[in-house]
Scaffold this active site. Structure first.
Site, PDB file in Angstrom:
ATOM      1  N   HIS A   1       0.882  -1.107  -0.090  1.00 31.73           N
ATOM      2  CA  HIS A   1      -0.016  -0.042  -0.031  1.00 31.73           C
ATOM      3  C   HIS A   1       0.842   1.259   0.040  1.00 31.73           C
ATOM      4  CE1 HIS A   1      -2.956  -2.833   2.218  1.00 31.73           C
ATOM      5  NE2 HIS A   1      -3.601  -2.477   1.039  1.00 31.73           N
TER       6      HIS A   1
ATOM      7  N   LYS B   1     -16.371  -6.729   7.128  1.00 33.31           N
ATOM      8  CA  LYS B   1     -15.148  -7.618   6.865  1.00 33.31           C
ATOM      9  C   LYS B   1     -14.662  -7.847   8.246  1.00 33.31           C
ATOM     10  CE  LYS B   1     -12.170  -7.215   2.697  1.00 33.31           C
ATOM     11  NZ  LYS B   1     -10.907  -6.651   1.971  1.00 33.31           N
TER      12      LYS B   1
ATOM     13  N   ARG C   1      -2.105  -6.041  -8.527  1.00 34.53           N
ATOM     14  CA  ARG C   1      -1.037  -6.960  -8.343  1.00 34.53           C
ATOM     15  C   ARG C   1      -1.093  -8.218  -9.354  1.00 34.53           C
ATOM     16  NH1 ARG C   1      -3.217  -8.510  -2.476  1.00 34.53           N
ATOM     17  NH2 ARG C   1      -5.002  -8.061  -3.915  1.00 34.53           N
TER      18      ARG C   1
ATOM     19  N   SER D   1      -3.286  -7.602   2.854  1.00 28.90           N
ATOM     20  CA  SER D   1      -3.194  -7.372   4.703  1.00 28.90           C
ATOM     21  C   SER D   1      -3.478  -8.656   5.237  1.00 28.90           C
ATOM     22  CB  SER D   1      -4.227  -6.517   4.962  1.00 28.90           C
ATOM     23  OG  SER D   1      -3.907  -5.161   4.248  1.00 28.90           O
TER      24      SER D   1
HETATM   25  N1  COA Z   1      -0.383  -4.090  -1.927  1.00 29.96           N
HETATM   26  C1  COA Z   1      -0.568  -4.999  -0.785  1.00 29.96           C
HETATM   27  N2  COA Z   1      -1.981  -5.383  -0.555  1.00 29.96           N
HETATM   28  C2  COA Z   1      -2.868  -4.920  -1.237  1.00 29.96           C
HETATM   29  C3  COA Z   1      -2.589  -3.784  -2.486  1.00 29.96           C
HETATM   30  C4  COA Z   1      -1.289  -3.520  -2.609  1.00 29.96           C
HETATM   31  N3  COA Z   1      -0.923  -2.536  -3.457  1.00 29.96           N
HETATM   32  N4  COA Z   1      -3.695  -3.495  -3.219  1.00 29.96           N
HETATM   33  C5  COA Z   1      -4.854  -4.230  -2.545  1.00 29.96           C
HETATM   34  N5  COA Z   1      -4.284  -5.134  -1.571  1.00 29.96           N
HETATM   35  C6  COA Z   1      -4.810  -6.060  -0.512  1.00 29.96           C
HETATM   36  C7  COA Z   1      -5.594  -5.488   0.352  1.00 29.96           C
HETATM   37  O1  COA Z   1      -4.765  -5.230   1.679  1.00 29.96           O
HETATM   38  C8  COA Z   1      -6.535  -6.314   0.518  1.00 29.96           C
HETATM   39  O2  COA Z   1      -6.211  -7.346   1.535  1.00 29.96           O
HETATM   40  P1  COA Z   1      -7.250  -8.520   2.307  1.00 29.96           P
HETATM   41  O3  COA Z   1      -8.379  -8.745   1.725  1.00 29.96           O
HETATM   42  O4  COA Z   1      -6.174  -9.248   2.715  1.00 29.96           O
HETATM   43  O5  COA Z   1      -7.527  -7.462   3.496  1.00 29.96           O
HETATM   44  C9  COA Z   1      -6.988  -7.071  -0.709  1.00 29.96           C
HETATM   45  O6  COA Z   1      -5.521  -6.988  -1.399  1.00 29.96           O
HETATM   46  C10 COA Z   1      -8.136  -6.699  -1.314  1.00 29.96           C
HETATM   47  O7  COA Z   1      -8.009  -5.232  -1.501  1.00 29.96           O
HETATM   48  P2  COA Z   1      -9.186  -4.238  -2.309  1.00 29.96           P
HETATM   49  O8  COA Z   1      -9.610  -4.868  -3.418  1.00 29.96           O
HETATM   50  O9  COA Z   1      -8.351  -2.768  -2.298  1.00 29.96           O
HETATM   51  O10 COA Z   1     -10.077  -4.387  -1.255  1.00 29.96           O
HETATM   52  P3  COA Z   1     -10.109  -3.532   0.211  1.00 29.96           P
HETATM   53  O11 COA Z   1     -11.026  -4.450   0.995  1.00 29.96           O
HETATM   54  O12 COA Z   1      -9.096  -3.140   0.706  1.00 29.96           O
HETATM   55  O13 COA Z   1     -11.053  -2.035  -0.363  1.00 29.96           O
HETATM   56  C11 COA Z   1     -12.754  -0.862  -1.086  1.00 29.96           C
HETATM   57  C12 COA Z   1     -12.056  -2.143  -0.944  1.00 29.96           C
HETATM   58  C13 COA Z   1     -12.966   0.058   0.212  1.00 29.96           C
HETATM   59  C14 COA Z   1     -11.995  -0.168  -2.104  1.00 29.96           C
HETATM   60  C15 COA Z   1     -14.156  -1.031  -1.690  1.00 29.96           C
HETATM   61  O14 COA Z   1     -14.769  -2.228  -1.057  1.00 29.96           O
HETATM   62  C16 COA Z   1     -14.963   0.356  -1.632  1.00 29.96           C
HETATM   63  O15 COA Z   1     -14.959   1.077  -2.445  1.00 29.96           O
HETATM   64  N6  COA Z   1     -16.006   0.329  -0.814  1.00 29.96           N
HETATM   65  C17 COA Z   1     -17.138   1.163  -0.813  1.00 29.96           C
HETATM   66  C18 COA Z   1     -18.482   1.062  -1.386  1.00 29.96           C
HETATM   67  C19 COA Z   1     -18.456   1.059  -2.582  1.00 29.96           C
HETATM   68  O16 COA Z   1     -18.480   2.222  -3.131  1.00 29.96           O
HETATM   69  N7  COA Z   1     -18.386  -0.028  -3.288  1.00 29.96           N
HETATM   70  C20 COA Z   1     -18.218   0.031  -4.797  1.00 29.96           C
HETATM   71  C21 COA Z   1     -19.493  -0.037  -5.549  1.00 29.96           C
HETATM   72  S1  COA Z   1     -20.047  -1.250  -6.356  1.00 29.96           S
END
Ligand code: COA
Length: 161
Positions: free
Chosen positions: A17, A41, A92, A130
């Site tokens: 991140h 979550k 990724r 994460s």
């Molecule tokens: N380096 C390391 N880890 C990464 C990464 C990176 N560059 N990019 C993503 N990851 C990891 C995250 O830590 C997460 O890990 P985990 O599942 O083990 O905890 C996983 O990859 C998934 O990441 P991501 O897809 O970004 O999910 P998130 O839970 O971190 O975030 C939101 C998701 C918040 C962006 C998304 O749910 C959101 O926008 N929610 C708001 C509601 C909304 O508007 N939804 C969309 C409408 S359809």
């Protein structure tokens, strides 16, 4: 002024991140790192802790104002509220693509001014997430390569409880 939002769960922030934050900060004038307040979550770290851990980890980047905050509800609405016209996400692997593509299209459908920019992960963080950090930390493993140095102690303490 170009404002971008980098949303996520950040439970906790990882070096992957941080890499995306630093690279995005070299592109945009203002970057809002936004922690989703996502009780569904069942995060290990509270939203306040996650915000605090990010603030401690992020260095000053000349030319970019980085702020860290949390949000509830839809990202498309939050982006509009803060005047962001770009969402930054890290990619990724190919397996991320389909989900991210769907999210990007849905966000643009809800907020026509909102585009998503994907930064390819640095290869050394391709496998990182994460949940991997949580899993290793929970079993007392070494997380020093995975989370920013400044927060390693706090993260390990919490995970090993
Ligand atoms: N380096 C390391 N880890 C990464 C990464 C990176 N560059 N990019 C993503 N990851 C990891 C995250 O830590 C997460 O890990 P985990 O599942 O083990 O905890 C996983 O990859 C998934 O990441 P991501 O897809 O970004 O999910 P998130 O839970 O971190 O975030 C939101 C998701 C918040 C962006 C998304 O749910 C959101 O926008 N929610 C708001 C509601 C909304 O508007 N939804 C969309 C409408 S359809």
């Amino acid at each position: 002024m170009k404002t971008a939002v980098y949303p996520g769960s950040f439970d906790p922030i990882t070096n992957g991140h941080l890499d995306v934050i630093i690279r995005a900060a070299n592109i945009f004038d203002k970057l809002v790192v936004a922690v989703l307040n996502n009780s569904s979550k069942h995060p290990v770290f509270s939203v306040e802790e996650r915000v605090e851990l990010i603030r401690e980890s992020v260095p000053k980047i000349p030319g970019c104002e980085i702020t860290v905050t949390s949000f509830d509800g839809l990202l498309a609405d939050f982006a509009q509220e803060i005047g962001a016209t770009t969402v930054v996400k890290g990619l990724r692997a190919m397996s991320d693509f389909e989900y991210e593509f769907q999210q990007a299209l849905a966000n643009r459908k809800m907020n026509h001014r909102l585009d998503t920019v994907f930064l390819m992960t640095s290869d050394k963080y391709m496998y990182l997430s994460s949940s991997l950090v949580r899993e290793i930390g929970r079993h007392g493993g070494d997380i020093s390569d995975f989370v920013p140095l400044r927060i390693q102690k706090r993260v390990l303490e919490k995970l090993s409880k």
